[in-house]
Structure formats: C-alpha cells, structure tokens
Design an enzyme around this catalytic site. Structure first.
Site, short mmCIF file in Angstrom:
data_model
loop_
_atom_site.label_atom_id
_atom_site.label_comp_id
_atom_site.label_asym_id
_atom_site.label_seq_id
_atom_site.Cartn_x
_atom_site.Cartn_y
_atom_site.Cartn_z
N GLY A 135 -16.57 13.89 -21.38
CA GLY A 135 -17.77 14.37 -20.70
C GLY A 135 -18.07 15.83 -21.01
CG ASP A 136 -15.22 18.54 -20.03
OD1 ASP A 136 -15.95 18.46 -19.03
OD2 ASP A 136 -13.98 18.41 -19.98
CB SER A 183 -21.29 10.65 -18.15
OG SER A 183 -20.37 9.78 -18.73
CG LEU A 184 -24.78 5.89 -16.57
CD1 LEU A 184 -25.92 4.89 -16.70
CD2 LEU A 184 -24.60 6.33 -15.13
N GLY A 185 -20.18 6.31 -18.33
CA GLY A 185 -18.98 5.78 -18.97
C GLY A 185 -19.34 4.91 -20.17
CB ALA A 186 -18.04 1.64 -21.28
CG ASP A 187 -22.31 0.70 -18.17
OD1 ASP A 187 -22.45 -0.44 -18.62
OD2 ASP A 187 -21.59 0.97 -17.21
N GLY A 188 -23.14 4.21 -21.24
CA GLY A 188 -24.01 5.15 -21.92
C GLY A 188 -24.30 6.38 -21.08
#
Length: 315
Positions: free
Chosen positions: A251-252, A220-225
């Site tokens: 993320g879960d 997971s890259l957060g808001a980046d995808g």
C-alpha cells in the site's frame, strides 16, 4: 520533492521460513532488515523510482541510529528528531505460500516536547516540497489531533498533503481537508461505521469521506483493485499478479506511485496500481524499481464494477 512523515517508524526484520510451527525451533531460509514504517516505505519507493525524498521521523537509541543509516543507503535524506525512547523493531514471518505472520511492537512513547520538535521539523521543510505524505499510526503520547495540526501547518506553508492513517486520527484530520487520503477497505468501513460488502459500498464510503473533508480518496481494496474518487469522478484500477510473495509495504508503494505520477487522475491511479502489484511480488518490504513495473498489466476504467463483492468484506 516528496517529504514523508512517519511518527512511529521501525526496523523491519523479515524471516522466510519453510513452515511455521508453534513451539518449534525454526530455521530461516532467508532474512533481511529494512527501514520501516508506512511513511518511510513511501520514501523508499519514491527513491527507488529515482525521485528525491526526505523522511522525517522520531529516532531513538541504537535502533534509531541504524534506521537512519539504512535510509542513507537507500539515498533518502533522513531528518531524525531525537527522542529518549528507542525505535521499535517489527518482525515478519513469511511462509512459502506467501502467508505472513507479523509481530509489530507498540513503539516508544513520545513526549510533548518531542512531538512539537517533529512538527517543527516538517514545518521548516514544507515550503520546498511538492507533497507531504503523513503515514501510519500515532505512537503513544501523540493525541489523535496531531495529524490535524500537521495538515493545518503544512497547508499554511503551501504544501499538498497525502494522509494514510485510520481511526480517530483520520477522523480528526478530515476537518483540515487533506488533499488525498489512502484508506484500505477495513479503514474505509471503520471511518463510516458500517460494513462494506461490495465495490459499490466502498465507492459510497469514499464519497462520504470526501464530503467530510478529503480532497481525493485513493482506496486499496486488496486483491480486488484500487479506487480513486475525486472531484472529477470515480475510477477503478486493477492489475494481473502472477505470484504474491509479500504484501508488506504494498500500500505504501501504491501511494508513492500515485504521488510521483502527479497525485491526481487516472494516470496516477494506474501508477499506484502498478507499484502495488510489483511490490507484492517482491520479498519482505522491498520496494519496486521502474524495472519491476508492468503498466501493460494494469487496467483503469470509469466503468466501476459496483456490484462486485469484495474478496474480503470489510466490517
């Protein structure tokens, strides 16, 4: 059947506030309490999607009893391993703009006998499960090698393992070759001991963790995808999100979407992205249902934007 293991579960209390001011008496506009812990959140998302799931966790005190009750209300089979100490309570404060302030309790200390009972509870159910998701930090009393032992025992029973942890626990477990690991950008950076500034840096870090034992890396890259790096190649997924309300458990939810979609390939990545995007638009740690998912808003590609800077560089 997806079985989850949460060594350090919690009751998650969420308060929505008009604003957060230090030293003031604050009145919440809304509040809720949910069963928490990363593996339990995965079970909640799996159940919300209509799939069977078992949640294995150490439970103690009235807090543990309430957590088991709440799991039942979510149609999750709770396998609580009794412990002497009480289950922890975590608090999340949510402001109108989506800013979160979290206070996570350290949690109980687990004895060696309780740790072995937890391993036994997983072992006795391993053969009847498609996936075992082992998630979260280890509580006091469990050594970093505990997840490695769990992966080894579960593999010997024929189960596939998805591991979502970090630090020494992740490093130790890689030697037992978990089928999927799910780090975020910060955990990727920590695992390879170098900062990550671009999506390409994250891809190289994921490839390194595969070389060290991970079957697939769902990052997971957060808001980046999100990235999926496996034996077939590298895939990048992203989704349009209109409003972020809470990222607790997103993320879960992503891991649950990935596993319920088969746990491999770009279709599973698309499901992971859709679940994560839906989760951030819900309050607290509410898990998305199929009605919340918007697969049309998801894009997956093998044309990975390697040079794209990460919105929040990981160090």
């Amino acid at each position: 059947m997806i079985l989850t293991v949460t060594p350090n579960p919690s009751l998650d209390r969420t308060y929505e506030l008009p604003g957060l001011t230090r030293g003031a008496v604050l009145r919440a506009t809304d509040d809720r309490i949910d069963p928490g812990g990363k593996g339990i959140n995965v079970s909640r998302a799996v159940a919300a999607a209509g799939h069977p799931t078992i949640a294995v966790a150490p439970l103690g005190g009235p807090e543990g009893a309430l957590l088991a009750q709440l799991l039942g209300e979510h149609d999750i089979e709770a396998v609580g391993v009794p412990i002497v100490a009480s289950t922890r309570i975590n608090v999340t404060l949510v402001e109108p703009d989506g800013t979160l302030t979290k206070v996570n309790a350290v949690g109980p200390e687990i004895t060696m006998a309780e740790a072995e009972a937890l391993l036994d509870a997983v072992w006795t159910r391993s053969a009847a499960t498609g996936w075992i998701a082992c998630c979260g930090s280890l509580p006091r009393g469990l050594p970093p090698q505990w997840y490695a032992e769990l992966v080894a025992r579960s593999h010997s029973a024929g189960a596939r393992i998805a591991l979502d942890t970090s630090g020494a626990a992740l490093t130790a477990a890689l030697r037992e070759r978990p089928d999927v690991i799910k780090p975020n950008a910060e955990e990727l950076a920590e695992a390879v001991s170098r900062p990550l500034a671009t999506v390409g840096d994250a891809v190289k870090a994921a490839e390194e963790l595969r070389q060290r034992g991970a079957g697939s890396v769902l990052a997971s890259l957060g808001a980046d995808g999100q990235l999926l790096v496996d034996r077939t190649g590298t895939y990048f997924g992203s989704a349009r999100v209109d409003t972020v309300r809470s990222n607790v458990g997103a993320g879960d939810a992503s891991l649950a979407g990935f596993l319920t979609a088969g746990g491999r390939g770009p279709a599973a990545l698309a499901a992971a992205v859709a679940h994560g995007a839906a989760a951030v638009q819900l309050p607290g740690s509410v898990m998305p249902t199929p009605a919340d998912l918007d697969l049309a808003a998801v894009t997956t590609t093998t044309d990975v934007p390697l040079d794209r800077p990460l919105a929040e560089p990981a160090s």
